[in-house]
Design an enzyme around this catalytic site. Sequence first.
Site, PDB file in Angstrom:
ATOM      1  N   CYS A 175       0.805  -1.281   0.218  1.00  0.00           N
ATOM      2  CA  CYS A 175       0.297   0.116   0.415  1.00  0.00           C
ATOM      3  C   CYS A 175       1.081   1.055  -0.247  1.00  0.00           C
ATOM      4  CB  CYS A 175      -0.729   0.102   1.100  1.00  0.00           C
ATOM      5  SG  CYS A 175       0.184   0.085   2.471  1.00  0.00           S
TER       6      CYS A 175
ATOM      7  N   CYS B  34       2.764   6.024   8.676  1.00  0.00           N
ATOM      8  CA  CYS B  34       1.479   5.656   7.898  1.00  0.00           C
ATOM      9  C   CYS B  34       0.324   7.098   8.244  1.00  0.00           C
ATOM     10  CB  CYS B  34       0.993   4.828   7.880  1.00  0.00           C
ATOM     11  SG  CYS B  34      -0.435   4.826   6.529  1.00  0.00           S
TER      12      CYS B  34
ATOM     13  N   HIS C 147      -0.682  -5.292  18.929  1.00  0.00           N
ATOM     14  CA  HIS C 147      -0.456  -4.273  17.418  1.00  0.00           C
ATOM     15  C   HIS C 147       0.321  -2.983  18.016  1.00  0.00           C
ATOM     16  CE1 HIS C 147      -0.464  -3.175  13.380  1.00  0.00           C
ATOM     17  NE2 HIS C 147      -0.655  -4.373  13.478  1.00  0.00           N
TER      18      HIS C 147
ATOM     19  N   GLU D 152       0.496  -0.910  16.563  1.00  0.00           N
ATOM     20  CA  GLU D 152      -0.349   0.575  15.864  1.00  0.00           C
ATOM     21  C   GLU D 152      -1.190   0.888  17.334  1.00  0.00           C
ATOM     22  OE1 GLU D 152      -4.533   1.690  13.482  1.00  0.00           O
ATOM     23  OE2 GLU D 152      -3.238   0.761  12.364  1.00  0.00           O
TER      24      GLU D 152
ATOM     25  N   CYS E 240      -8.246   1.195   6.171  1.00  0.00           N
ATOM     26  CA  CYS E 240      -7.467   2.004   5.094  1.00  0.00           C
ATOM     27  C   CYS E 240      -7.924   1.594   3.890  1.00  0.00           C
ATOM     28  CB  CYS E 240      -5.773   1.891   6.013  1.00  0.00           C
ATOM     29  SG  CYS E 240      -5.273   0.336   4.908  1.00  0.00           S
TER      30      CYS E 240
ATOM     31  N   SER F  17       1.868  -9.738  10.452  1.00  0.00           N
ATOM     32  CA  SER F  17       0.912  -9.025   9.835  1.00  0.00           C
ATOM     33  C   SER F  17      -0.955  -9.220  10.251  1.00  0.00           C
ATOM     34  CB  SER F  17       1.395  -8.843   8.208  1.00  0.00           C
ATOM     35  OG  SER F  17       0.304  -7.750   7.217  1.00  0.00           O
ATOM     36  N   SER F  18      -1.271  -8.155  10.424  1.00  0.00           N
ATOM     37  CA  SER F  18      -2.467  -7.912  10.823  1.00  0.00           C
ATOM     38  C   SER F  18      -3.997  -7.871  10.430  1.00  0.00           C
ATOM     39  CB  SER F  18      -2.636  -6.487  11.874  1.00  0.00           C
ATOM     40  OG  SER F  18      -4.260  -6.524  11.669  1.00  0.00           O
ATOM     41  N   ASN F  19      -3.152  -6.655   7.948  1.00  0.00           N
ATOM     42  CA  ASN F  19      -4.058  -7.819   7.414  1.00  0.00           C
ATOM     43  C   ASN F  19      -3.625  -8.393   6.997  1.00  0.00           C
ATOM     44  OD1 ASN F  19      -2.372  -6.452   4.782  1.00  0.00           O
ATOM     45  ND2 ASN F  19      -1.570  -5.432   6.271  1.00  0.00           N
TER      46      ASN F  19
ATOM     47  N   SER G  94       1.462  -5.273   3.000  1.00  0.00           N
ATOM     48  CA  SER G  94       3.250  -5.058   3.089  1.00  0.00           C
ATOM     49  C   SER G  94       3.924  -6.042   2.505  1.00  0.00           C
ATOM     50  CB  SER G  94       3.986  -5.234   4.895  1.00  0.00           C
ATOM     51  OG  SER G  94       2.850  -6.432   5.425  1.00  0.00           O
TER      52      SER G  94
END
Length: 337
Positions: A32, A116, A144, A146, A214, A242-244, A286
């Site tokens: 991204c 980000c 996490h 974030e 996002c 990686s969460s996403n 990512s």
Amino acid sequence: MTTTTLDHAAVAEDGNQTKTKRVLLLKPRGFCAGVVRAIDVVRIALETFGAPIYVRKEIVHNSYVVNDLAKKGAIFVNELDEVPAGARVIYSAHGVSPAVRERAKERGLKVIDATCPLVTKVHVEAIKFAKQGYSLVLVGHRDHEEVEGTQGEAPDVTQVVSTVAEVEALVVPDPDKVAYLTQTTLSLDEARYMIEALKRKFPNIVGPHAQDICYATENRQTAVKNVAHGADLVLVVGSRNSSNSNRLVEVSKNLDTNSYLIDSADAIQPEWLDGVDTVAVTAGASAPEVLVQHVVEYLLERGYGSVDEVEVMPENVRFGLPPEIVQAIASAPPAAQ
């Protein structure tokens, strides 16, 4: 949704052409804008200032990317106390709390912030709601980075919830003065269920003007939702932390299509492909494209006769570099001719 055939009738090991087994390569996939920006920040810093450059936490959650940057001279640390006083340090794309920023000042560190911009948006919202006297509910995963950074903006009034049961157990000073925010990399469905539960418990709850999840997280999940029904298996390229990427696997499984998260083609188990005619391949935000191509090559070598790139929606987002990097580039001496 558009489909483009990239490879035709690959030759299997027995020399015969195979047309029934195919790969659906999802688009958008992979990097991204926030990840591209963060990686560029580290690379440019190394080129401009020279190694070593310290990075707090993984710049993005992908082992291939982190290892590649480490080879170039980036040193990844868990906490700022591991960085020599006065040295240059980069904050990861996931953001940091005010306490981390204060610690950097105390130690005289030269900071480059690769957070980000979409994570920064959530931080700004947290500050705004806290100043307006709201109790904050942050929907996300506690461990996490974030979430840790966002919660740190208003720790005294912020509670993190990860399940509907935790929503039901919430206690706040004033049920009519509650606001919610979400982690940017949640599953869209997961976030919806959580927000619905919050609205049932606190009918007057308020939220951000635009959703916090996002665009890249949403787009990649939407692509999986559009294609999973036509696949026997979904392979998601991405690292375990990686969460996403994990959310993409969940989206597929929720649609009753088997799915696995893989760091690279080396992680594919041959038995996963037994009886599988159509494999959909995507990648978390990512994960670099080179790893996706290795997966496609692996599948082609095993008789998957065509690769069809399925574009669900266009994605053309770009983020500018942070001012610390822009200024460094501007002040760098011209290259020798």
